[in-house]
Scaffold this active site. Structure first.
Site, mmCIF file in Angstrom:
data_model
loop_
_atom_site.group_PDB
_atom_site.id
_atom_site.type_symbol
_atom_site.label_atom_id
_atom_site.label_comp_id
_atom_site.label_asym_id
_atom_site.label_seq_id
_atom_site.Cartn_x
_atom_site.Cartn_y
_atom_site.Cartn_z
ATOM 1 N N ASP A 1 35.977 69.835 75.602
ATOM 2 C CA ASP A 1 35.560 71.208 75.424
ATOM 3 C C ASP A 1 35.284 71.770 76.815
ATOM 4 O OD1 ASP A 1 34.347 73.492 73.990
ATOM 5 O OD2 ASP A 1 34.144 72.038 72.365
ATOM 6 N N ASP B 1 36.038 77.219 75.010
ATOM 7 C CA ASP B 1 35.055 77.833 74.123
ATOM 8 C C ASP B 1 35.100 79.353 74.222
ATOM 9 O OD1 ASP B 1 32.678 77.413 72.401
ATOM 10 O OD2 ASP B 1 31.600 78.412 74.040
ATOM 11 N N GLU C 1 39.562 78.970 71.767
ATOM 12 C CA GLU C 1 38.814 79.364 70.575
ATOM 13 C C GLU C 1 38.594 80.869 70.576
ATOM 14 O OE1 GLU C 1 34.530 78.931 68.351
ATOM 15 O OE2 GLU C 1 34.717 79.471 70.452
ATOM 16 N N HIS D 1 32.865 72.580 63.603
ATOM 17 C CA HIS D 1 31.415 72.414 63.633
ATOM 18 C C HIS D 1 30.648 73.722 63.454
ATOM 19 C CE1 HIS D 1 32.709 73.743 67.514
ATOM 20 N NE2 HIS D 1 31.460 73.949 67.880
ATOM 21 N N ASP D 2 31.362 74.817 63.290
ATOM 22 C CA ASP D 2 30.700 76.109 63.104
ATOM 23 C C ASP D 2 30.853 76.665 61.696
ATOM 24 O OD1 ASP D 2 29.951 76.257 65.830
ATOM 25 O OD2 ASP D 2 31.899 77.091 66.382
HETATM 26 C C1 NOJ Z 1 31.591 78.514 69.933
HETATM 27 C C2 NOJ Z 1 31.171 77.114 69.627
HETATM 28 O O1 NOJ Z 1 32.098 76.511 68.774
HETATM 29 C C3 NOJ Z 1 29.778 77.202 69.039
HETATM 30 O O2 NOJ Z 1 29.364 75.985 68.488
HETATM 31 C C4 NOJ Z 1 28.853 77.685 70.112
HETATM 32 O O3 NOJ Z 1 27.563 77.864 69.581
HETATM 33 C C5 NOJ Z 1 29.328 79.012 70.707
HETATM 34 N N1 NOJ Z 1 30.735 79.031 70.971
HETATM 35 C C6 NOJ Z 1 28.639 79.286 72.006
HETATM 36 O O4 NOJ Z 1 29.127 78.410 73.002
#
Ligand code: NOJ
Length: 534
Positions: free
Chosen positions: A99, A201, A264, A325-326
């Site tokens: 990441d 990210d 992302e 994970h989100d």
């Molecule tokens: C996206 C990430 O996947 C998430 O987990 C994170 O909280 C935010 N970006 C901030 O970095």
């Protein structure tokens, strides 16, 4: 397509490092833990692992707040552990994707501490510092993704700084060439250490409006939605200049052999496509998250695939994601029976699949008691169901107290069904979801039609999603019953029938399909067409 790169043919497996495997009994996963489980990943058959952040971090956002981009957080191990992980992974033919968190640092990063120290600091311009608005208060109406205003007042120096996420995650100013150079050199540091690429990210946040215009209200906002959705993020995300920054990252990668850049960005397809860059000089794979938000409905998904395929620029490689994970886990979204259909969908669509750890054993979102909440998003904005802890619980390796994840107390609770739903139990069960994932992965690896073949939608009735994948004259049919009723799908007349290669129940291989395929409720089939393309 025979010269397809590994990241085109391959399958990516996402590891959330806190939750994958704990080697030292502190209840938090670590690099040695991941290393010890590499043989499992090789057995499963994936090609690459993407590890969510492992850098030194105060863990305000569990690693997405980096205080040293060149260090490994002691909770995860050491640089030596990391090198050993890369060595072992490569030895098993597995690629390592890290990441990369370029949008913001931790507020404990020495750059920010220096920046914050005074207005005259050499690093003041590394972050986004602004005076209050003329009448006082924050410079714009911009909101933090995690609730509240996106500007934090710094009384000592009399200015606000901008943070798209937590106030502990100040945004870097990517318009500043020194910031760019520093961050690009971080990429080189890890590429030199042998990593095979990055998942970048929140890439669409990188550049903000230089004129600092207020974001307009979101006409679709409704109570119950996370508060930041009250405004459209017109001036805070997806600014045109972001593509120069992406191209600069890509140029770094292109100095190395065969690495991958994944981005992302939660964006509609028309906006997402720009992240492939002018003449494909940007991301190799801007993540396509559209299956995550999709209603689980055959027609809706067929439309998403159609739109995506149609929007892809010439030569751009597609990709698909079912969970991360989100976001809530796929099994919790669609149920146990459809989770198997979803696995077949993910692993038969055209484009690189990314598989979230634990989905292959049918892990569910785990309810988290209020006193056990860890996620800062949930803590800041309680009660709206935004918490991400449920999909981040420890991997279920076996039975017993720590489920093979830890000998200590896990940082998040284990799933209540972990005793039954775990790698050890499912591995020996030929009908399990794990066996299905493994068979799907093996088939995808064995069949160029699935890995790199062309995609063509097939006409199908209510509740069924059907398509063909074809390569070098070999044609595979994928027939997915997204409904809980039996469905019949007529094959084109004179098509010559088909033979089942794999079914979601793992019990129909070898069956012939003549004029029509009979699909049981919640069943998917992959079949090889036997005659002329129909
Ligand atoms: C996206 C990430 O996947 C998430 O987990 C994170 O909280 C935010 N970006 C901030 O970095």
């Amino acid at each position: 397509m025979l010269d397809a790169r590994w990241w085109q043919r391959g399958i990516v497996y996402q590891i959330y490092p806190r939750s994958f495997m704990d080697s030292n009994g502190d209840g938090i996963g670590d690099l040695r833990g991941i290393r010890s489980r590499l043989p499992y990943l090789a057995w499963l058959g994936v090609d690459a692992i993407w590890i969510s952040p492992i850098y030194t971090s105060p863990m305000a956002d569990f690693g997405y707040d980096v205080s040293d981009y060149r260090g490994i957080d002691p909770r995860f191990g050491t640089l030596d552990d990391f090198d050993a992980l890369v060595r072992d992974a490569h030895g098993l033919g597995l690629k390592i994707i890290l990441d990369f968190v370029p949008n913001h640092t931790s507020d404990q990063h020495p750059w920010f501490l220096e920046s914050r120290a005074s207005r005259e600091s050499a690093k003041r311009g590394w972050y986004i510092w602004r005076d209050p608005a003329p009448g006082g208060g924050p410079p714009t109406n911009w909101l933090s993704e995690f609730g509240g205003p996106a500007w934090e007042w710094d009384a000592a120096t009399g200015q606000y700084y901008y943070h798209a996420y937590l106030k502990e995650q100040p945004d870097l100013d990517w318009r500043n060439p020194e910031v760019r150079d520093a961050m690009l050199s971080v990429m080189r540091f890890w590429l030199d250490r042998g990593v095979d690429g990055f998942r970048v990210d929140t890439i669409h946040h990188l550049i903000k409006d230089s004129e600092l215009r207020d974001n307009p209200p979101n006409p679709r906002f409704r109570p119950g939605m996370p508060p930041h959705r009250e405004l459209l993020r017109l001036y805070t995300t997806d600014r045109p200049e972001v593509h120069e920054a992406v191209a600069a990252m890509r140029r770094v990668l292109d100095d190395y052999d065969d690495r991958v850049l994944i981005g992302e960005a939660y964006l509609p397809f028309d906006r997402l496509m720009a992240y492939y860059g002018q003449d494909l000089s940007g991301m190799h794979l801007p993540f396509n998250f559209h299956l995550i938000g999709a209603p689980w409905d055959a027609r809706a998904i067929a439309e998403i695939v159609r739109e995506y395929e149609a929007a892809l620029p010439e030569g751009a490689w597609p990709n698909w994601v079912l969970g991360n994970h989100d976001k809530p886990r796929i099994k919790s979204r669609v149920g146990a029976a459809q989770a198997r259909v979803a696995a077949m969908l993910l692993l038969t669509l055209r484009g690189t699949p990314t598989l979230y750890y634990g989905d292959e054993i049918g892990m569910c979102d785990v309810p988290i008691a209020p006193g056990e909440v860890q996620d800062p998003f949930e803590k800041n904005v309680p009660g709206l169901g935004v918490g991400r802890d449920p999909e981040r619980t420890p991997m279920q390796w076996g039975g017993g107290a720590g489920c093979g994840f830890t000998t200590g107390r896990p940082w998040l609770p284990l799933a209540p069904d972990a005793d039954r739903n775990n790698v050890e139990a499912l591995r020996g069960d030929p009908g399990s979801i794990l066996s299905l994932y493994r068979a799907l992965i093996a088939l995808r690896r064995a069949e160029p039609a699935l890995a790199v073949g062309a995609y063509a939608p097939l006409a199908a009735g209510e509740g069924v999603l059907a398509y063909a994948r074809e390569h070098a004259g070999r044609r595979l049919l994928v027939l997915l019953n997204l409904s809980s009723h039996p469905r019949r799908l007529a094959l084109a007349a004179g098509a010559g029938g088909a033979r089942v290669l794999l079914s979601t129940g793992l019990d129909r291989a070898g069956e012939r399909v003549d004029e029509a395929a009979e699909l049981r409720p919640d069943e998917g089939l992959i079949a090889e067409a036997q005659g002329a393309p129909g």
